[in-house]
Design a protein around this motif. Structure first.
Motif, PDB file in Angstrom:
ATOM      1  N   MET A 172      -2.066  -1.606  -7.496  1.00 31.27           N
ATOM      2  CA  MET A 172      -1.138  -0.500  -7.723  1.00 31.27           C
ATOM      3  C   MET A 172      -0.825  -0.394  -9.217  1.00 31.27           C
ATOM      4  O   MET A 172      -0.728  -1.408  -9.914  1.00 31.27           O
ATOM      5  CB  MET A 172       0.163  -0.694  -6.941  1.00 31.27           C
ATOM      6  CG  MET A 172      -0.027  -0.848  -5.448  1.00 31.27           C
ATOM      7  SD  MET A 172       1.528  -0.889  -4.518  1.00 31.27           S
ATOM      8  CE  MET A 172       1.837   0.851  -4.298  1.00 31.27           C
ATOM      9  N   VAL A 177       5.426   4.145  -3.868  1.00 33.44           N
ATOM     10  CA  VAL A 177       5.402   2.996  -2.972  1.00 33.44           C
ATOM     11  C   VAL A 177       6.556   3.125  -1.989  1.00 33.44           C
ATOM     12  O   VAL A 177       7.590   3.714  -2.298  1.00 33.44           O
ATOM     13  CB  VAL A 177       5.499   1.674  -3.768  1.00 33.44           C
ATOM     14  CG1 VAL A 177       6.817   1.581  -4.507  1.00 33.44           C
ATOM     15  CG2 VAL A 177       5.326   0.464  -2.865  1.00 33.44           C
ATOM     16  N   PRO A 229      -0.102  -3.202  -1.846  1.00 36.90           N
ATOM     17  CA  PRO A 229       0.019  -2.646  -0.493  1.00 36.90           C
ATOM     18  C   PRO A 229      -0.299  -3.685   0.580  1.00 36.90           C
ATOM     19  O   PRO A 229      -1.293  -4.404   0.483  1.00 36.90           O
ATOM     20  CB  PRO A 229      -1.026  -1.519  -0.482  1.00 36.90           C
ATOM     21  CG  PRO A 229      -1.258  -1.185  -1.921  1.00 36.90           C
ATOM     22  CD  PRO A 229      -1.083  -2.463  -2.669  1.00 36.90           C
ATOM     23  N   ARG A 289       1.690   1.798   0.609  1.00 37.09           N
ATOM     24  CA  ARG A 289       1.481   3.130   0.067  1.00 37.09           C
ATOM     25  C   ARG A 289       2.088   4.119   1.066  1.00 37.09           C
ATOM     26  O   ARG A 289       1.852   4.001   2.263  1.00 37.09           O
ATOM     27  CB  ARG A 289      -0.011   3.425  -0.112  1.00 37.09           C
ATOM     28  CG  ARG A 289      -0.698   2.547  -1.146  1.00 37.09           C
ATOM     29  CD  ARG A 289      -2.105   3.044  -1.423  1.00 37.09           C
ATOM     30  NE  ARG A 289      -2.844   2.105  -2.228  1.00 37.09           N
ATOM     31  CZ  ARG A 289      -2.757   2.005  -3.554  1.00 37.09           C
ATOM     32  NH1 ARG A 289      -1.938   2.808  -4.213  1.00 37.09           N
ATOM     33  NH2 ARG A 289      -3.467   1.112  -4.209  1.00 37.09           N
TER      34      ARG A 289
END
Length: 260
Positions: free
Chosen positions: A1, A7, A44, A60
């Protein structure tokens, strides 16, 4: 990320929190704080802990999660209704769809994903503040560049005749733009209206008489969620009730060819 990405954090009770990662940022929970760098590092499907030991899962955001938690200038179309509208419009990759009543851009995101990069969404909104918020919401989440935002109403729009594969109306008085919308809709394709009240549905259908539109169906979308605590299961105590009526209408060649 990476910093700048969206998020979703979820706590032990399933509560979701939408945030955008930024360098030096801190997420504050009532059970402590956690840095954005720690969230980025977990990634994630990972897990982070606040300084008070509260565990948070990292994800996500799905389209549903984003629409439910994004900034809003107006109440967005509920994801359950937006998904049903995509089905009722019979959208497909490459389709062109006309939307009136952009609002906060929730339905716009569902339409844009359905038609894909080769398709096009042309979305009209009269209120400048709502349109700006919708533009921000859509461009912040979607990787697709397939939405044209237009400030104004369909009443004054110059639309190509039979230029759209579907028409989605989220307006308080959709009958005021009905003739314009129908002229822009391809024959044998669908117009779907999102209406909170049944009186609006009746008014729309009465005003549609003489227009080459045949009613296909009027429906509500109701989801009944369940709480599962193995081995116990029961319906959730808090449920989402009525949100809107969805009216699906199909365009005929002309009013004289309709059976009723």
């Amino acid at each position: 990320m990476r910093f700048g990405e969206w998020v979703v954090l979820k706590d032990g009770k399933g509560r979701a929190y939408l945030l955008r990662l930024r360098e030096g940022g801190v997420f504050s929970h009532h059970r402590g704080n956690v840095s954005h760098e720690a969230i980025q590092s977990a990634g994630p499907g990972g897990r982070v802990y606040t300084h008070l030991g509260e565990g948070l899962s990292v994800h996500r955001p799905s389209l549903e999660e984003y629409v439910l938690h994004m900034r809003r200038a107006a109440t967005p179309t509920y994801p359950k209704d937006a998904a049903a509208m995509v089905m009722l419009l019979d959208l497909f990759p490459g389709a062109r769809v006309l939307e009136a009543g952009t609002g906060s851009g929730g339905l716009t995101l569902f339409l844009a994903r359905a038609v894909g990069q080769e398709g096009r969404v042309v979305s009209y909104e009269k209120r400048p503040h709502h349109l700006r918020q919708a533009q921000e919401n859509v461009r912040a989440f979607s990787q697709l560049d397939n939405v044209d935002f237009v400030l104004g109403g369909l009443e004054e729009a110059q639309l190509p005749e039979e230029g759209f594969d579907g028409v989605a109306l989220d307006l308080m008085e959709p009958w005021t733009v009905l003739e314009k919308a129908v002229a822009a809709l391809k024959t044998d394709r669908f117009l779907v209206a999102y209406l909170p009240n049944i009186t609006q549905v009746i008014e729309l259908l009465q005003r549609a008489q003489g227009v080459p539109l045949a009613l296909e169906k009027v429906l509500e979308v109701q989801h009944r969620s369940w709480d599962i605590r193995l081995p116990v299961a029961h319906p959730s105590f808090q449920q989402v009730g009525h949100t809107a009526f969805l009216v699906q209408m199909r365009k005929w060649k002309d009013s004289s060819s309709m059976p009723f």
